[in-house]
Design an enzyme around this catalytic site. Sequence first.
Site, PDB file in Angstrom:
ATOM      1  N   HIS A 112       0.597  -1.230   0.156  1.00 27.31           N
ATOM      2  CA  HIS A 112       0.026   0.079   0.054  1.00 27.31           C
ATOM      3  C   HIS A 112       0.854   1.263  -0.025  1.00 27.31           C
ATOM      4  O   HIS A 112       0.363   2.428  -0.034  1.00 27.31           O
ATOM      5  CB  HIS A 112      -0.964   0.047   1.454  1.00 27.31           C
ATOM      6  CG  HIS A 112      -1.973  -1.122   1.064  1.00 27.31           C
ATOM      7  ND1 HIS A 112      -2.880  -1.198  -0.046  1.00 27.31           N
ATOM      8  CD2 HIS A 112      -2.100  -2.089   1.978  1.00 27.31           C
ATOM      9  CE1 HIS A 112      -3.864  -2.163   0.564  1.00 27.31           C
ATOM     10  NE2 HIS A 112      -3.396  -2.792   1.480  1.00 27.31           N
ATOM     11  N   ASP A 151      -3.047 -10.573  -2.780  1.00 22.67           N
ATOM     12  CA  ASP A 151      -3.559  -9.952  -1.520  1.00 22.67           C
ATOM     13  C   ASP A 151      -5.070  -9.782  -1.684  1.00 22.67           C
ATOM     14  O   ASP A 151      -5.206  -9.416  -2.850  1.00 22.67           O
ATOM     15  CB  ASP A 151      -2.505  -8.850  -1.059  1.00 22.67           C
ATOM     16  CG  ASP A 151      -2.788  -8.546   0.408  1.00 22.67           C
ATOM     17  OD1 ASP A 151      -2.155  -8.741   1.185  1.00 22.67           O
ATOM     18  OD2 ASP A 151      -3.969  -7.874   0.521  1.00 22.67           O
ATOM     19  N   HIS A 153      -6.599  -7.437  -0.266  1.00 20.49           N
ATOM     20  CA  HIS A 153      -6.650  -5.759  -0.598  1.00 20.49           C
ATOM     21  C   HIS A 153      -5.953  -5.515  -2.062  1.00 20.49           C
ATOM     22  O   HIS A 153      -5.032  -5.855  -2.272  1.00 20.49           O
ATOM     23  CB  HIS A 153      -5.963  -5.216   0.380  1.00 20.49           C
ATOM     24  CG  HIS A 153      -6.851  -5.461   1.717  1.00 20.49           C
ATOM     25  ND1 HIS A 153      -6.282  -6.579   2.564  1.00 20.49           N
ATOM     26  CD2 HIS A 153      -7.549  -4.770   2.688  1.00 20.49           C
ATOM     27  CE1 HIS A 153      -6.999  -6.643   3.688  1.00 20.49           C
ATOM     28  NE2 HIS A 153      -7.951  -5.704   3.776  1.00 20.49           N
TER      29      HIS A 153
END
Length: 439
Positions: A112, A151, A153
């Site tokens: 992220h 992942d 996300h």
Amino acid sequence: MLKAENSLGIIFFPAFDWAISPTHPEREERLLYTQDQLREEGLFDIEGIREYKPEVASSVDIERVHFCFPEAEAVATRSHCISAGGAIKAAQLVMEGERDRAFALVRPPGHHAMKTVQGSRGFCAINIEAIMCEYIRENYGPKRIAIVDTDCHHGDGTQDVYWHDPDTLFISLHQDGRTLYPGTGFPKESGGPKALGRTVNIPLPPGTSDAGFMMVMENAVMPILDDFKPDLIINSAGQDNHFTDPITNMNFSAQGYAALNSMLKPDIAVLEGGYAIQGALPYVNLGISLAMAGVDYSHVREPGFNPETLRESDEIMDYIATICEGVKDIYFNPPAESVEGVISGGWSVRHRNIFYDTEGFTESQTESLLLCDNCRGLLKVETQREGGPMGFGLEIPAAACDKCRNQGYSLLEEAQVKSRYRYIQLINRKDKDYLRYGF
């Protein structure tokens, strides 16, 4: 005695001294149970599988990738540097031929963390896969790299780092952003104007199980990889798609993760998320390790696994099949109208507000790409954390033409005489020149 078909290096770094809080899902126990499981299962007794210690990423390794404001040392702890160094060690093992494949079981995670970093987002401060990829290119020459992010996300940070890079294919399989953080990762997000189609987002409905993931692999991911023909395949190996994960809503299993890696055949895997610390991670990591090594993984079973109760409906499978066809079409025929931003004076410009959820502040950013006919163009970023000073970042790509290189240094000189910028950073990959100025 078992023997690995592919020699495999495992790099462990549980980060004993780093956690967001003692009870936060991202804490050191994430890897301690895995470490015990791999040893109890005799993974390191298999001929060809060996454990290694991580390197430590330097500030230059970080600032080769990120515009860090005010500086790398302010956003990355020692544990972050060792986590990135674990990924670098994996790259060294593969690139120097010591191991066929490598798996960096490290934390903190990184996918992220965006191009510009002023703090932590989604438990991530620096992008460990991107740092590894650019270490490879700096030390082993230009490479076409595919990063497949599994992942749960969306890997919005990795997408942002490589938004303008035509030599990096980023594919993200994730739970639909309408139902989960960070709320991004839709098929229309397909790359910048010089790298259109190089970002491939595959948002999947909650409840997707092994069958749905393998359909995506067979019908979308593998055909796209076959066309791109990467020199290296990286698995950004988040494990929070597991059916027991406490913060997501998917139904993937350890067997599914192993089968995915068996099909993908990544050169390097790097751990990302995954927060079912006892019921999932030890089994998923074991399955991935065995699959990467080419060893039978059919015996790997986590508690509570029942494929019949986890399987999605026919309607969801039909929906996933439609998604596969749609994303393939975007990759092979990327629509020009999907490019974000506006064209102004020969630059492609986009304005963004980026929220740092871990620390609770917003960054205002203007990103500009020079639209050059001879190379991928200069990247310029003007950024300000709310209530903070202005920062200026400039990137000259490795294959920059002389005109862009010279214009880059002219812009850098202009920025230095403007009192509006407190921090200035240059990433010049062409000349391996990484500079920072603070005023």
